[in-house]
Design a protein around this motif. Sequence first.
Motif, PDB file in Angstrom:
ATOM      1  N   UNK A  59       0.841  -1.196   0.000  1.00 34.63           N
ATOM      2  CA  UNK A  59       0.000   0.000   0.000  1.00 34.63           C
ATOM      3  C   UNK A  59       0.873   1.242   0.000  1.00 34.63           C
ATOM      4  N   UNK A  60       1.807   1.291   0.922  1.00 33.11           N
ATOM      5  CA  UNK A  60       2.708   2.450   1.044  1.00 33.11           C
ATOM      6  C   UNK A  60       3.507   2.668  -0.233  1.00 33.11           C
ATOM      7  N   UNK A  61       4.086   1.605  -0.761  1.00 30.96           N
ATOM      8  CA  UNK A  61       4.964   1.731  -1.918  1.00 30.96           C
ATOM      9  C   UNK A  61       4.195   2.076  -3.195  1.00 30.96           C
ATOM     10  N   UNK A  62       2.888   1.865  -3.187  1.00 36.84           N
ATOM     11  CA  UNK A  62       2.065   2.250  -4.322  1.00 36.84           C
ATOM     12  C   UNK A  62       1.662   3.716  -4.298  1.00 36.84           C
ATOM     13  N   UNK A  63       2.154   4.457  -3.309  1.00 37.74           N
ATOM     14  CA  UNK A  63       1.836   5.877  -3.208  1.00 37.74           C
ATOM     15  C   UNK A  63       0.519   6.157  -2.521  1.00 37.74           C
ATOM     16  N   UNK A  64       0.020   5.167  -1.784  1.00 37.74           N
ATOM     17  CA  UNK A  64      -1.248   5.326  -1.084  1.00 37.74           C
ATOM     18  C   UNK A  64      -0.992   5.676   0.383  1.00 37.74           C
ATOM     19  N   UNK A  65      -2.060   5.849   1.124  1.00 40.08           N
ATOM     20  CA  UNK A  65      -1.978   6.321   2.505  1.00 40.08           C
ATOM     21  C   UNK A  65      -2.457   5.245   3.462  1.00 40.08           C
ATOM     22  N   UNK A  66      -1.800   5.164   4.623  1.00 39.95           N
ATOM     23  CA  UNK A  66      -2.186   4.213   5.659  1.00 39.95           C
ATOM     24  C   UNK A  66      -2.590   4.951   6.926  1.00 39.95           C
ATOM     25  N   UNK A  67      -3.548   4.371   7.637  1.00 36.33           N
ATOM     26  CA  UNK A  67      -3.964   4.917   8.915  1.00 36.33           C
ATOM     27  C   UNK A  67      -4.237   3.800   9.897  1.00 36.33           C
ATOM     28  N   UNK A  68      -4.685   4.168  11.079  1.00 34.51           N
ATOM     29  CA  UNK A  68      -4.839   3.278  12.229  1.00 34.51           C
ATOM     30  C   UNK A  68      -6.319   2.904  12.402  1.00 34.51           C
ATOM     31  N   UNK A  69      -6.595   1.590  12.437  1.00 35.18           N
ATOM     32  CA  UNK A  69      -7.980   1.117  12.613  1.00 35.18           C
ATOM     33  C   UNK A  69      -8.092   0.166  13.809  1.00 35.18           C
ATOM     34  N   UNK A  70      -7.370   0.462  14.864  1.00 33.15           N
ATOM     35  CA  UNK A  70      -7.287  -0.304  16.121  1.00 33.15           C
ATOM     36  C   UNK A  70      -6.468  -1.578  15.946  1.00 33.15           C
ATOM     37  N   UNK A  71      -6.094  -2.155  17.057  1.00 32.70           N
ATOM     38  CA  UNK A  71      -5.282  -3.369  17.015  1.00 32.70           C
ATOM     39  C   UNK A  71      -6.087  -4.593  16.576  1.00 32.70           C
ATOM     40  N   UNK A  72      -7.271  -4.799  17.160  1.00 30.13           N
ATOM     41  CA  UNK A  72      -8.000  -6.053  16.927  1.00 30.13           C
ATOM     42  C   UNK A  72      -9.440  -5.859  16.436  1.00 30.13           C
ATOM     43  N   UNK A  73      -9.812  -4.625  16.098  1.00 30.13           N
ATOM     44  CA  UNK A  73     -11.143  -4.311  15.574  1.00 30.13           C
ATOM     45  C   UNK A  73     -12.259  -4.762  16.521  1.00 30.13           C
TER      46      UNK A  73
END
Length: 258
Positions: free
Chosen positions: A121-135
């Motif tokens: 995801x990162x290397x494709x130029x996209x963005x990552x965020x935090x969606x909790x540890x275990x949902x």
Amino acid sequence: MRTSLTRRHFFGLAAGASALAACSAPGQEPAPAVTSPAPARTSPPPSSSTAASTSAAPSGPATEVAHATSGRPEIALTFHGAGDPRITRQVLDLIRQHDAHITVLAVGTWLAEHPDAARMVRDGGHELGNHTWSHPALAGYKPEPMLAEIQRCRDKLAEVTGTPGTFFRQSQGQHATPQELVEAGRAGYARVLSYDVDSLDWKDPGPAAIRSAVAQARAGSVVSMHLGHAGTVAALPGILTDLRERGLTPVTATELLK
């Protein structure tokens, strides 16, 4: 700081062995509140060095955002980050073919199990965020275990990708509760990224239904989608074509909200 009423729903199972549940399920009864999460849900506070390396805490609670008001003809396709990495690759390939960009809100257990998927995801130029540890059904958690869910994912995200991500998104709810905004702020996130359009792809209703749900998006919309579902992959070409024909460009949430 919230833009609309909080809604909480059951955590349904996603398709595929490692896919996680959806973020919301409109029309179902709310999940019962969790007064004391299981020990596995908690984690020790991060070391001071780890916390310092991720992000500096804002001065107060995070601000919830679910729709941009710039008026630009852009939308954000945001994906719950979990499930089979092969499906993640298929999604990213389709997004690249349409010259679009997305935001993936990663679940910590997925980051731990499939770090290479997050790096794709990162290397494709996209963005990552935090969606909790275990949902978990996060709204029912007490403050400290709630904070631990956010911090643990934050630290794994920084370890795997080099950044804790710009946004936090609550699990199992379209909108954040006041307490979730407080704990997101304590964990270093200035903004909580909610959404105004739910694709309902986690229900696996079929590509046509997913495409129809996303067609509700307008300029400024934040759309909730999910990795780990074959139906999402099948729906994406039509969705991306529809958006292009309507003059809407899929961009990262950061780009949408600037």
